[in-house]
Design an enzyme around this catalytic site. Structure first.
Site, PDB file in Angstrom:
ATOM      1  N   GLU A  33       7.495  29.582 -37.911  1.00 59.20           N
ATOM      2  CA  GLU A  33       6.482  29.415 -36.707  1.00 59.20           C
ATOM      3  C   GLU A  33       5.618  28.184 -37.243  1.00 59.20           C
ATOM      4  O   GLU A  33       4.735  28.159 -37.989  1.00 59.20           O
ATOM      5  CB  GLU A  33       5.525  30.308 -36.309  1.00 59.20           C
ATOM      6  CG  GLU A  33       5.020  30.664 -34.921  1.00 59.20           C
ATOM      7  CD  GLU A  33       3.728  30.281 -35.031  1.00 59.20           C
ATOM      8  OE1 GLU A  33       3.307  29.103 -34.672  1.00 59.20           O
ATOM      9  OE2 GLU A  33       2.918  31.290 -35.186  1.00 59.20           O
TER      10      GLU A  33
ATOM     11  N   CYS B  37      -1.978  26.988 -33.339  1.00 57.47           N
ATOM     12  CA  CYS B  37      -0.894  26.231 -33.271  1.00 57.47           C
ATOM     13  C   CYS B  37      -0.765  26.257 -31.817  1.00 57.47           C
ATOM     14  O   CYS B  37       0.219  25.184 -31.541  1.00 57.47           O
ATOM     15  CB  CYS B  37       0.268  26.764 -34.225  1.00 57.47           C
ATOM     16  SG  CYS B  37       0.292  28.739 -33.819  1.00 57.47           S
TER      17      CYS B  37
ATOM     18  N   GLU C  27      -0.471  16.975 -34.252  1.00 56.79           N
ATOM     19  CA  GLU C  27      -1.077  18.008 -34.136  1.00 56.79           C
ATOM     20  C   GLU C  27      -2.631  17.908 -34.729  1.00 56.79           C
ATOM     21  O   GLU C  27      -2.446  17.484 -36.069  1.00 56.79           O
ATOM     22  CB  GLU C  27      -0.460  19.368 -34.467  1.00 56.79           C
ATOM     23  CG  GLU C  27      -1.244  20.696 -34.606  1.00 56.79           C
ATOM     24  CD  GLU C  27      -0.369  21.745 -34.968  1.00 56.79           C
ATOM     25  OE1 GLU C  27       0.154  21.677 -36.281  1.00 56.79           O
ATOM     26  OE2 GLU C  27      -0.465  23.085 -34.562  1.00 56.79           O
TER      27      GLU C  27
END
Ligand code: ADP
Length: 512
Positions: free
Chosen positions: A281, A315, A412
């Site tokens: 993940e 996330c 990110e």
């Protein structure tokens, strides 16, 4: 505030047990903190007797030191987990596994305040959030998978007349999980609960930035009655302990949550070692699409929570907000006002919404992204600077006038930084939404249900939220499309990650 945090500094003194300390937590509670590696139901020193410090990100001060594992400790933990699997756990039936997981959940409920305070101390997230969201969510995850323990079974498959065929769902044996620092207790539950429910044993590695609550949960596993070696917890550094886990020949599965670079290195290590099963993940750069017909006040609140919750360290954070141009000005004014009203500071203060970033390194990384955003021509609407004089706090930051080529729209950032832009048509916004390598989550705000469903079907994301954000439950699968990962956590889907299927073919009389 400075004085207050000073008196919050943990008072350390050694208790009568080794690898265990009593810490006075900032909310006045005293916690037994475990600082050893947890192997075979004991807290032990690492083979090399090395330790490392864990820091309170709200102050930058050391909380305590914990044992630092190396590959030698990984070998010991794997041996413990393998023995436990072969000698005991593989013969424990589902009902008993479920009882133990529920017992662990009971103990976490009993110690909820203490665990929440320890999480806040080590991670910096607001105590209110830890107590109200992280703990209940972790506990419900253990309970959810406790319920699955005696419901994991195969199928009978009709084949030929003189044949009987069935499948079994069997555990992998020794599994491992490597987690990040943003939701230490929740991530531990997401991985440990299904691993154990499916009948595996585990070597668990928390992030080196937040080891304390994982070790505390290990102590609760022992108290709950898990046989020795079923749960093992190794604190230590990723490139050492994590890498040793990823390439270990006797670990049959690794479940990882963290950065894309490390996720890819784990896949490579699996390929170069024993082809262990890997689920990942990874990161996200999730689009949040707001149409003119949405309830504007609600959209503003959800979008705000979507990016600024947990200091932007999610996330699935909605870091790219797309607003239909006819309501853009109204939206941006309200959104800005909300962000300016965020209470940042002491995470133990009851009104605090935003705590610090996890570490100085993360703080510097986020600030460098902000600088890049400015250099590449985005408009810094608010924020972009440090808050306060100590700890790693960053003011909520909004960029406008952005485009998809900019670094801040591609990478990110993992901080309280959001880019807001306009769109005119559905086709345009879907195209833009897809212009990153990620596909973890997305959101749509509209009152038009047909449009909501059509666009949800189009979006390449593991989760699509409609008129909400960040809603995740123990029974809802979570994971990524594209480079956001492999496999799904939570829900019934997680059982596929922690079992392997065996086909049994029985001859009832077929002649050769
Ligand atoms: P983040 O940037 O969110 O900290 P990382 O991917 O660096 O994400 O870390 C997530 C987890 O992966 C942590 O537990 C960390 O210790 C571990 N880790 C870091 N490097 C490696 C590696 N080379 N191999 C295995 N695990 C690693």
């Amino acid at each position: 505030m400075v004085n207050r945090i000073k008196c919050y500094l943990p008072l350390l003194f050694l208790s009568t047990y080794s690898n265990e300390e009593k810490i006075t937590l900032p909310n006045g509670r005293i916690s037994n903190v475990y600082t050893g590696l947890f192997i075979n139901n004991e807290f032990v020193d690492s083979v090399d007797r090395k330790v490392f410090e864990t820091i309170n990100p709200a102050t930058g001060k050391v909380i305590t030191s914990v044992a630092e594992a190396s590959d030698k400790d990984v070998d010991l933990a794997v041996e413990a987990a393998a023995n436990a699997f072969n000698d005991v756990w593989n013969h424990v039936d589902g009902k008993e596994r479920g009882r133990l997981l529920n017992k662990l959940a009971d103990l976490m409920e009993r110690d909820l305040e203490e665990l929440a305070a320890l999480e806040t101390l080590d991670n910096g997230k607001p105590f209110y959030s830890a107590k109200t969201y992280d703990l209940p969510s972790a506990i419900s995850c253990y309970r959810y998978f406790a319920g699955w323990c005696d419901k994991i079974h195969g199928k009978v498959i009709e084949t030929q007349h003189d044949k009987f065929c069935y499948t079994r769902r069997e555990p992998f044996g020794v599994c491992s999980a490597i987690i990040p620092w943003n939701y230490p207790l929740e991530m531990q539950a997401w991985k440990m609960a299904p691993t154990l429910a499916c009948g595996n044993t585990i070597v668990f590695k928390p992030s080196e930035l937040t080891p304390l609550t994982a070790l505390k949960v290990a102590a609760l596993c022992k108290e709950a009655g898990f046989p020795k070696g079923v749960v093992n917890v190794l604190s230590g550094f990723g490139p050492i302990v994590g890498a040793a886990i990823a390439s270990h020949m006797k670990i049959n599965k690794v479940s990882f949550t963290g950065s894309n670079a490390v996720g890819k290195s784990i896949l490579k290590a699996s390929a170069d070692s024993n082809l262990k099963n890997v689920s990942l993940e990874l990161g996200g750069k999730s689009p949040n699409i707001i149409f003119a017909d949405s309830d504007l006040d609600q959209a503003v609140k959800w979008a705000h929570m979507g990016i600024f919750y947990d200091s932007g360290q999610c996330c699935c954070a909605g870091s790219r907000v797309y607003v239909e141009d006819s309501i853009y000005d109204k939206f941006i004014n309200k959104f800005k006002e909300h962000a300016l009203n965020i209470k940042i500071g002491d995470p133990f203060h009851k009104d605090t919404y935003q705590g610090p970033q996890i570490s100085l390194q993360q703080f510097n990384k986020i600030m460098s992204h902000i600088e890049t955003g400015k250099k590449e021509g985005a408009t810094l609407l608010i924020g972009g600077e440090r808050h306060g004089e100590q700890g790693y706090f960053i003011k909520p930051t909004i960029f406008t006038n952005v485009n998809e080529e900019m670094t801040i729209m591609q990478e990110e950032i993992f901080g309280p930084v959001v880019s807001v832009s306009k769109f005119k048509t559905i086709e345009e916004v879907i195209k833009k939404a897809h212009l990153t390598k990620y596909g973890l989550a997305a959101a749509v705000f509209t009152k038009d249900i047909t449009r909501a469903i059509k666009i949800s079907n189009e979006l390449k994301a593991g989760t699509v939220w409609v008129n909400c954000y960040n809603l995740v439950d123990a029974n809802t699968p979570f994971g990524g499309y594209k480079e956001s990962g492999i496999g799904r956590e939570l829900g019934k889907y997680a059982l596929d990650q922690y079992t392997q299927v065996k086909t049994v073919q029985i001859n009832l009389g077929i002649q050769m």
